[in-house]
Write a protein that holds these residues in place. Sequence first.
Motif, PDB file in Angstrom:
ATOM      1  N   UNK A 248      20.513 -10.699   1.096  1.00 14.53           N
ATOM      2  CA  UNK A 248      20.571 -10.038  -0.203  1.00 14.53           C
ATOM      3  C   UNK A 248      19.536 -10.645  -1.153  1.00 14.53           C
ATOM      4  N   UNK A 249      19.459 -11.978  -1.158  1.00 10.82           N
ATOM      5  CA  UNK A 249      18.486 -12.655  -2.029  1.00 10.82           C
ATOM      6  C   UNK A 249      17.056 -12.248  -1.693  1.00 10.82           C
ATOM      7  N   UNK A 250      16.779 -12.223  -0.393  1.00 13.78           N
ATOM      8  CA  UNK A 250      15.416 -11.905   0.037  1.00 13.78           C
ATOM      9  C   UNK A 250      15.034 -10.491  -0.385  1.00 13.78           C
ATOM     10  N   UNK A 251      15.944  -9.552  -0.172  1.00 13.17           N
ATOM     11  CA  UNK A 251      15.639  -8.164  -0.532  1.00 13.17           C
ATOM     12  C   UNK A 251      15.436  -8.036  -2.047  1.00 13.17           C
ATOM     13  N   UNK A 252      16.307  -8.690  -2.805  1.00 19.15           N
ATOM     14  CA  UNK A 252      16.181  -8.618  -4.260  1.00 19.15           C
ATOM     15  C   UNK A 252      14.853  -9.214  -4.730  1.00 19.15           C
ATOM     16  N   UNK A 253      14.548 -10.377  -4.181  1.00 14.72           N
ATOM     17  CA  UNK A 253      13.290 -11.038  -4.549  1.00 14.72           C
ATOM     18  C   UNK A 253      12.095 -10.154  -4.235  1.00 14.72           C
ATOM     19  N   UNK A 254      12.103  -9.564  -3.046  1.00 14.84           N
ATOM     20  CA  UNK A 254      10.985  -8.721  -2.636  1.00 14.84           C
ATOM     21  C   UNK A 254      10.823  -7.546  -3.600  1.00 14.84           C
ATOM     22  N   UNK A 255      11.934  -6.936  -3.971  1.00 15.81           N
ATOM     23  CA  UNK A 255      11.850  -5.770  -4.861  1.00 15.81           C
ATOM     24  C   UNK A 255      11.362  -6.176  -6.250  1.00 15.81           C
ATOM     25  N   UNK A 256      11.789  -7.349  -6.714  1.00 16.60           N
ATOM     26  CA  UNK A 256      11.323  -7.797  -8.038  1.00 16.60           C
ATOM     27  C   UNK A 256       9.837  -8.157  -7.985  1.00 16.60           C
ATOM     28  N   UNK A 257       9.409  -8.763  -6.881  1.00 14.65           N
ATOM     29  CA  UNK A 257       7.967  -9.037  -6.722  1.00 14.65           C
ATOM     30  C   UNK A 257       7.161  -7.744  -6.801  1.00 14.65           C
ATOM     31  N   UNK A 258       7.664  -6.727  -6.103  1.00 16.22           N
ATOM     32  CA  UNK A 258       6.943  -5.449  -6.099  1.00 16.22           C
ATOM     33  C   UNK A 258       6.924  -4.858  -7.510  1.00 16.22           C
ATOM     34  N   UNK A 259       8.064  -4.945  -8.188  1.00 21.32           N
ATOM     35  CA  UNK A 259       8.128  -4.482  -9.583  1.00 21.32           C
ATOM     36  C   UNK A 259       7.084  -5.202 -10.436  1.00 21.32           C
ATOM     37  N   UNK A 260       7.087  -6.545 -10.335  1.00 21.34           N
ATOM     38  CA  UNK A 260       6.174  -7.346 -11.156  1.00 21.34           C
ATOM     39  C   UNK A 260       4.726  -6.941 -10.935  1.00 21.34           C
ATOM     40  N   UNK A 261       4.376  -6.779  -9.682  1.00 23.94           N
ATOM     41  CA  UNK A 261       2.974  -6.494  -9.405  1.00 23.94           C
ATOM     42  C   UNK A 261       2.611  -5.070  -9.776  1.00 23.94           C
ATOM     43  N   UNK A 262       3.593  -4.181  -9.720  1.00 29.14           N
ATOM     44  CA  UNK A 262       3.313  -2.814 -10.148  1.00 29.14           C
ATOM     45  C   UNK A 262       3.131  -2.789 -11.661  1.00 29.14           C
ATOM     46  N   UNK A 263       3.965  -3.549 -12.352  1.00 25.10           N
ATOM     47  CA  UNK A 263       3.907  -3.492 -13.813  1.00 25.10           C
ATOM     48  C   UNK A 263       2.723  -4.272 -14.373  1.00 25.10           C
ATOM     49  N   UNK A 264       2.520  -5.466 -13.855  1.00 21.11           N
ATOM     50  CA  UNK A 264       1.518  -6.328 -14.492  1.00 21.11           C
ATOM     51  C   UNK A 264       0.186  -6.342 -13.769  1.00 21.11           C
ATOM     52  N   UNK A 265       0.150  -5.871 -12.527  1.00 14.17           N
ATOM     53  CA  UNK A 265      -1.105  -5.926 -11.789  1.00 14.17           C
ATOM     54  C   UNK A 265      -1.481  -4.599 -11.145  1.00 14.17           C
ATOM     55  N   UNK A 266      -0.864  -3.534 -11.627  1.00 12.92           N
ATOM     56  CA  UNK A 266      -1.226  -2.197 -11.163  1.00 12.92           C
ATOM     57  C   UNK A 266      -1.171  -2.010  -9.660  1.00 12.92           C
ATOM     58  N   UNK A 267      -0.157  -2.555  -9.025  1.00 17.25           N
ATOM     59  CA  UNK A 267      -0.009  -2.335  -7.588  1.00 17.25           C
ATOM     60  C   UNK A 267       0.153  -0.850  -7.307  1.00 17.25           C
ATOM     61  N   UNK A 268      -0.681  -0.345  -6.380  1.00 17.53           N
ATOM     62  CA  UNK A 268      -0.538   1.053  -5.975  1.00 17.53           C
ATOM     63  C   UNK A 268      -0.360   1.104  -4.476  1.00 17.53           C
ATOM     64  N   UNK A 269       0.615   1.861  -4.051  1.00 20.47           N
ATOM     65  CA  UNK A 269       0.981   1.882  -2.640  1.00 20.47           C
ATOM     66  C   UNK A 269       0.037   2.805  -1.866  1.00 20.47           C
ATOM     67  N   UNK A 270      -0.570   2.269  -0.834  1.00 21.12           N
ATOM     68  CA  UNK A 270      -1.448   3.098  -0.004  1.00 21.12           C
ATOM     69  C   UNK A 270      -0.892   3.229   1.407  1.00 21.12           C
ATOM     70  N   UNK A 271       0.367   2.803   1.580  1.00 22.87           N
ATOM     71  CA  UNK A 271       0.999   2.883   2.900  1.00 22.87           C
ATOM     72  C   UNK A 271       2.447   3.300   2.686  1.00 22.87           C
ATOM     73  N   UNK A 272       3.164   3.664   3.742  1.00 26.08           N
ATOM     74  CA  UNK A 272       4.571   4.031   3.553  1.00 26.08           C
ATOM     75  C   UNK A 272       5.399   2.860   3.033  1.00 26.08           C
ATOM     76  N   UNK A 273       6.404   3.158   2.219  1.00 24.71           N
ATOM     77  CA  UNK A 273       7.145   2.106   1.517  1.00 24.71           C
ATOM     78  C   UNK A 273       8.045   1.282   2.429  1.00 24.71           C
ATOM     79  N   UNK A 274       8.810   1.954   3.288  1.00 27.11           N
ATOM     80  CA  UNK A 274       9.821   1.233   4.063  1.00 27.11           C
ATOM     81  C   UNK A 274       9.244   0.120   4.944  1.00 27.11           C
ATOM     82  N   UNK A 275       8.264   0.425   5.804  1.00 27.16           N
ATOM     83  CA  UNK A 275       7.730  -0.677   6.610  1.00 27.16           C
ATOM     84  C   UNK A 275       7.087  -1.765   5.751  1.00 27.16           C
ATOM     85  N   UNK A 276       6.517  -1.348   4.624  1.00 26.53           N
ATOM     86  CA  UNK A 276       5.916  -2.314   3.705  1.00 26.53           C
ATOM     87  C   UNK A 276       6.981  -3.285   3.185  1.00 26.53           C
ATOM     88  N   UNK A 277       8.074  -2.727   2.704  1.00 30.39           N
ATOM     89  CA  UNK A 277       9.143  -3.566   2.153  1.00 30.39           C
ATOM     90  C   UNK A 277       9.724  -4.477   3.242  1.00 30.39           C
TER      91      UNK A 277
END
Lengths: 242, 187
Positions: free
Chosen positions: B49-78
């Motif tokens: 649970x911790x790992x999944x939460x951390x991963x999702x918050x990392x993705x949030x952070x980078x999308x918000x503050x570093x303009x992360x844009x997904x160029x691949x499918x989400x599920x395998x990426x996550x």
Amino acid sequence: MTEDKILLAARYIGGDLDRAESEQFKQKLLTDTELQQYVADYKRAEENLKMHFADDQQRDQLQATLQKLNQQYFAEDKTEHKVVSLKPYIKWISVAAVLVIGLFIWSPWNNDLYKQYANDNKMLVTERGQTSELDKAAAFYNHQEFDKAAVILAELYKKDSENALTAFYYGSSLTELNQLTKAHNILEKLAAGNSVYKFDAAYTIALSYLKNNDKVNCKLWLEKIPAGTAKYEKAQELLKKL
Amino acid sequence: MAKKIHEDQKYITALLHNDTLVVNEIYKKCAVKVKSFVTFNNGSADDAADILQEALVDIYNQAKYKNLELTCPFEPFLLLVCKRKWLNELKKRAVLPVTKTDDDLLHVGEDTFEQAEQLALQQEQANMFLKAFAQLGERCKDILKWSMKGEAQEKVAEILGVTYGYLRKKKSECMAGLIKLIGKNHD
């Protein structure tokens, strides 16, 4: 990079330049590679700092959502314990456990009651013009170093045996140190008097008897504490348990 | 060359807007997989649970503050991000992983690996900045911390009890100091 340039770059990125200044800066940026690098570095630093320090309520909300989902998707594991049949020895362990628990509830030792109801008074020295000796005694007493407190209080008590504050805490310290005869002498005098410590003294005496398993005398002194005084409720509670 | 943004960017948008329904969909798809990977590898359900939460918050952070844009499918990426995170955690705990990690990753595309790698690098960079920040003087730390909170700079000056001009100057100096430290730490 000169100081001017550093400030100018920061103001440019912060949108803090007026139009003319901004145009001028952009022109400079076209040819000045050092400045280009600095602007890029600055933006990168700002991104990273914001990621750490921004007050991000949306992120807090997301965290809350994730936590809820975590409970939903990950928590059921804990209830999936296998059912194990009660083996005979487990039965006996259970019986023993019940006995132990029963013993605790019954609790034939009364020391625990003493601890539970012991005087938790903090010695507060707030009156004006007090000597620093009294402060010292208070510090020891509040740290439960009753032996040290008693030494100082004995001196003060000798000088002025009419001082109720000194008398009460001296008596209390002696009770804690199990010097009961001396303690009772002092406290009984207080309890017979009319100071603010009158009933605190009675309560302390009651507890000193409890400590030594003398329930009769303990009750006797508890009953002397009248309704409406600070210790009344505790005294009644304890009376019921005895 | 800019890559095309994957349609699964919608999941990232959902994280940014705390779109509970879509986030729930992410859990529906991925929670079991993360859990089985982690529990198979010396972890507990709580770790997963911790790992999944951390991963999702990392993705949030980078999308918000570093303009992360997904160029691949989400599920395998996550899933890849979670796996890397858990393997790192095991390294920290000095436990050897047991999974033949490659097997189930055979069908994961090159672009997914690349994107997960990028995320990890960015995360590392963020930590590097935090380390450099810790080396600054107390006054600079205060000024930068307050400046980054998202309040108007005039308000920040007021809170810190300085003039706007002073704050502006001092902040630019502190940032220059930080950038210099990053350069130095990097060498």
